[in-house]
Design an enzyme around this catalytic site. Structure first.
Site, PDB file in Angstrom:
ATOM      1  N   ASP A   1       0.863  -1.158   0.000  1.00  0.00           N
ATOM      2  CA  ASP A   1       0.000   0.000   0.000  1.00  0.00           C
ATOM      3  C   ASP A   1       0.921   1.235   0.000  1.00  0.00           C
ATOM      4  O   ASP A   1       2.153   1.119  -0.097  1.00  0.00           O
ATOM      5  CB  ASP A   1      -0.947  -0.045   1.213  1.00  0.00           C
ATOM      6  CG  ASP A   1      -2.168   0.852   1.017  1.00  0.00           C
ATOM      7  OD1 ASP A   1      -3.179   0.640   1.705  1.00  0.00           O
ATOM      8  OD2 ASP A   1      -2.094   1.766   0.166  1.00  0.00           O
TER       9      ASP A   1
HETATM   10  C1  GLC Z   1      -4.435   4.271  -0.015  1.00  0.00           C
HETATM   11  C2  GLC Z   1      -5.347   3.145   0.443  1.00  0.00           C
HETATM   12  C3  GLC Z   1      -5.557   2.072  -0.586  1.00  0.00           C
HETATM   13  C4  GLC Z   1      -5.505   2.678  -1.980  1.00  0.00           C
HETATM   14  C5  GLC Z   1      -4.093   3.195  -2.203  1.00  0.00           C
HETATM   15  C6  GLC Z   1      -3.924   3.865  -3.571  1.00  0.00           C
HETATM   16  O1  GLC Z   1      -3.586   4.671   1.011  1.00  0.00           O
HETATM   17  O2  GLC Z   1      -5.012   2.507   1.668  1.00  0.00           O
HETATM   18  O3  GLC Z   1      -6.814   1.449  -0.313  1.00  0.00           O
HETATM   19  O4  GLC Z   1      -5.818   1.695  -2.957  1.00  0.00           O
HETATM   20  O5  GLC Z   1      -3.667   4.082  -1.177  1.00  0.00           O
HETATM   21  O6  GLC Z   1      -4.651   5.039  -3.625  1.00  0.00           O
END
Ligand code: GLC
Length: 722
Positions: A303
């Site tokens: 993430d």
């Molecule tokens: C965010 C979220 C995740 C998302 C990613 C890209 O921090 O935790 O769910 O897909 O970043 O935006």
């Protein structure tokens, strides 16, 4: 002459393919991967393992504009060899198509081996970053329908609206469990019951990854956030969770097992720690459980900036290099570095020092290249602009409307106050009644919900929708009934952290005022989680839990109050009665639920009765009848209670559900086949334990006790042989 030019064209088209098998779509994916991998430098391989955010090359450097500055983008591909990019904000299909085309053209121009980029988008409740796109209710609302059709339809519509725009990778579904109502991502989940996440999440995945009408494109879905992200003790985003291994297997693993079985292409890793180990540095979860036990073969992406957070947040590593080594050794395939470009150089250094083998790099690059080949990106790297009529089409919006209508949960209806007569004098109060953004919540137009003025004209506020439904809107003093619309304002992730489940004072003031006129009050609550209303819901005559029903939500709410729509939603989570005590319905026997409105609660304007519950071998059957005066939809919930277990058993578990629509007097017979997995439970190693003994099967008030041995039902409490 023409014949000669055709021959020459054919020659120049086929030579590369013959000379470079990876360009030959006639070859198998593994052949193409082997050939391409053999041609790649270490830098090129590591570049494929890197994903950066669009703000590194757009014109503002902020998450507010979809465009690109070639001078900022080109070095990312030419110098860093980066193979994946992500994110954006609401932009028209035309803007997205132009942007994605230019991005890919520049990428292929500067990629020595012409490896297409893959682009990730958070389309988590429709195409939330496409202007004019279809915005479904948030997943928590879809769960309240107990109708898998809406998980499937949201996936289908999302695929049809996103595929042409160069959005190859959909960062959904969220398969986390809403076991802590404080958690700011509750609305993104399918509630507190794993079965809902399993079935609705898998329906979404299959729809996104197999939708035939987006040919020649194919899209990847993402099972996220693996694993245990929502189990945080404090209820704040990305905070530690203490989850015993057995509980992890019983409650958090099933949705990811189903996602892998549904063929999900990618998994996004949980940013937080479980039991003292950050998931991004946990080989037990990322390799042993995900790969060896669940059999996942796709791409595991971090993430946001999560390798760096091993240093700055979790402090399990002294520096980026150590963190990178931990994450790669644990099983990360791709780093969403998001805002930095140091990852490739750091990882290259680790390989050159021998700390990480090139063989390990190849393992991740194989998965990433396989994904790109399977999605057809080498053959169809560019977006197309000839099917934009799909975006926000009436057919798609019809799906979102129907889902919104089925997702509304009527929690109270004292003296059958509802539905209200169209002619009554109605007052509407509450700030959430007069805004569009409060109906959809976060992840809409942009991460935090966008500006009110950016919402399409066609999206209605609740007040507007009520005006259409009830022509006599008046001041509260003159009203027959007061409708108070309260709830949260949009947030996503950390911006939604709260210290008190009770709504803020200004919202309680709205409710206090609504009751001060001495008229019947109907509360409409639009929030991303079950916020408390300071006891005013106990005084209310009507109480509608609307959740976050999306762009088509306001007319759906008005329709329920007028009776145009017969509510059928049921709570997919337990609604607490006090800020300091909450439990999921599947709590243990030594606990006592104090839920104000329990899991599965939901009223209708008609009534349903269950009868003739029978069981034959492992198949139970029951008749459901509409015993009321109006047609209605009803979701039928089947529960099992394991009466004795060496590891303490939940007081009950949802094991099946069906959603049916019945006219007055109409009946339907439904079946549920009991599986071994339903009758057993996982031990601390995830192995299914089947202890012979009694279980109570209950469905819509009907009960029967069954005795099972080795997963087979062999008798009931009525002594019947089966
Ligand atoms: C965010 C979220 C995740 C998302 C990613 C890209 O921090 O935790 O769910 O897909 O970043 O935006």
């Amino acid at each position: 002459m023409k014949r000669l030019s055709n021959i020459l064209l054919l020659f120049f088209l086929t030579v590369p393919v013959l000379a470079q098998p990876y360009l030959d779509p006639g070859r198998s994916v593994s052949e193409r991967v082997d050939d391409l991998l053999s041609r790649m430098t270490l830098e090129e391989k590591i570049g494929q393992m890197t994903q950066v955010n669009f703000t590194l090359y757009n014109s503002t450097g902020r998450q507010d504009k979809v465009d690109l500055i070639p001078e900022k983008f080109i070095p990312l591909v030419r110098d860093h060899k980066i193979g994946s990019f992500l994110n954006g904000v609401a932009a028209t299909p035309e803007v997205w198509e132009r942007y994605s085309r230019q991005l890919q053209e520049l990428n292929l121009k500067h990629s020595r081996l012409k490896i297409p980029l893959i682009y990730g988008m958070d389309h988590v409740h429709g195409t939330n970053y496409v202007t004019g796109g279809t915005i479904f209710p948030q997943p928590l609302n879809l769960a309240a329908t107990f109708n898998d059709k809406w998980g499937r339809e949201m996936g289908r519509v999302t695929a049809r609206e996103a595929a042409d725009l160069g959005h190859h990778w959909i960062f959904a579904p969220i398969l986390d469990l809403a076991v802590n109502p404080y958690w700011p991502r509750v609305y993104e989940t399918f509630g507190e019951e794993p079965l809902l996440a399993q079935r609705m999440g898998s329906a979404f995945i299959e729809a996104v990854e197999t939708e035939p009408t987006i040919a020649p494109y194919k899209l990847a879905a993402t099972a996220k956030h693996y694993l245990g992200y929502s189990g945080s003790d404090s209820g704040w985003d990305r905070t530690p969770a203490q989850i015993p291994q057995q509980y992890l297997y019983e409650f958090f693993v099933p949705a990811f097992r189903s996602a892998v079985d549904a063929g999900v292409d990618t998994v996004m890793i949980n940013s937080a720690e479980i039991n003292g180990t950050p998931t991004h540095a946990n080989p037990r979860l990322l390799d042993q459980l995900l790969r060896k036990e669940l059999g996942f073969e796709g791409v595991a992406v971090t993430d946001w900036e999560d390798i760096l957070y091993l240093v700055s947040r979790h402090r399990v590593a002294h520096n980026e290099k150590e963190a990178t080594r931990m994450a790669i050794e644990a099983g990360v395939d791709m780093s969403m570095t998001a805002l930095t470009t140091t990852f490739p150089a750091v990882l290259k250094e680790l390989v050159e020092e021998g700390a990480i083998s090139e063989e390990r790099i190849d393992k991740s690059v194989r998965r990433i290249l396989s994904l790109k080949f399977r999605l057809g990106l080498f053959e169809n790297p560019f977006p197309r602009a000839d099917r934009f009529d799909r975006v926000g089409s009436s057919e798609h919006r019809e799906m979102a409307r129907m889902a919104a209508e089925e997702s509304l949960v009527l929690l109270k209806n004292e003296d059958q106050l509802l539905p209200l007569q169209r002619e009554i004098k109605l007052a509407v109060v509450g700030p959430n009644a007069f805004t569009k953004r409060d109906v959809s919540g976060g992840w809409t137009l942009n991460h935090q919900g966008g500006r009110e003025e950016d919402y399409p004209a066609r999206v209605k506020t609740v007040a507007h929708a009520l005006k259409v439904e009830f022509p006599n809107l008046v001041k509260a003093e003159e009203a027959d009934v007061v409708v108070a619309v309260v709830g949260e304002h949009p947030y996503a992730e950390g911006s939604g952290n709260i210290q008190d489940l009770t709504l803020p004072e200004e919202q309680l003031e709205v409710l206090k005022s609504a009751f001060s006129y001495g008229k019947p009050v109907v509360i409409v609550h639009m929030s991303g989680r079950p916020r408390l209303l300071g006891g005013f819901d106990e005084m209310a005559d009507g109480f509608l839990w609307a959740g976050l029903p999306g762009f088509e939500g306001a007319p759906a709410i008005a329709g329920v109050l007028s009776g145009r729509i017969n509510p059928s939603g049921r709570l997919p989570l337990s609604y607490p009665s006090a800020p300091g005590h909450f439990l999921p319905y599947h709590h243990k026997p030594q606990e006592k639920s104090t839920a104000a409105y329990p899991f599965g609660h939901g009223l209708s304007y008609t009534s349903f009765a269950a009868s003739a519950l029978e069981i034959s071998e492992n198949t139970a059957s029951v008749t459901i009848t509409n015993t009321g005066k109006v047609p209605g939809r009803h979701s039928v919930l089947w529960f099992l209670q394991d009466e004795v277990g060496r590891i303490t058993r939940p007081v009950k578990r949802l094991r099946d559900y069906q959603s049916i629509r019945l006219d007055p007097g109409q009946s339907e017979r439904l079946e549920y086949t009991i599986t071994s997995r339903d009758l057993g439970y996982p031990d601390r190693e995830g192995k299914l334990v089947l202890e012979e003994g009694w279980h109570t099967l209950s469905v819509e008030g009907q009960k029967i006790r069954i005795f099972q041995r080795d997963g087979r039902v062999i008798r009931t409490d009525k002594g019947e042989a089966l």
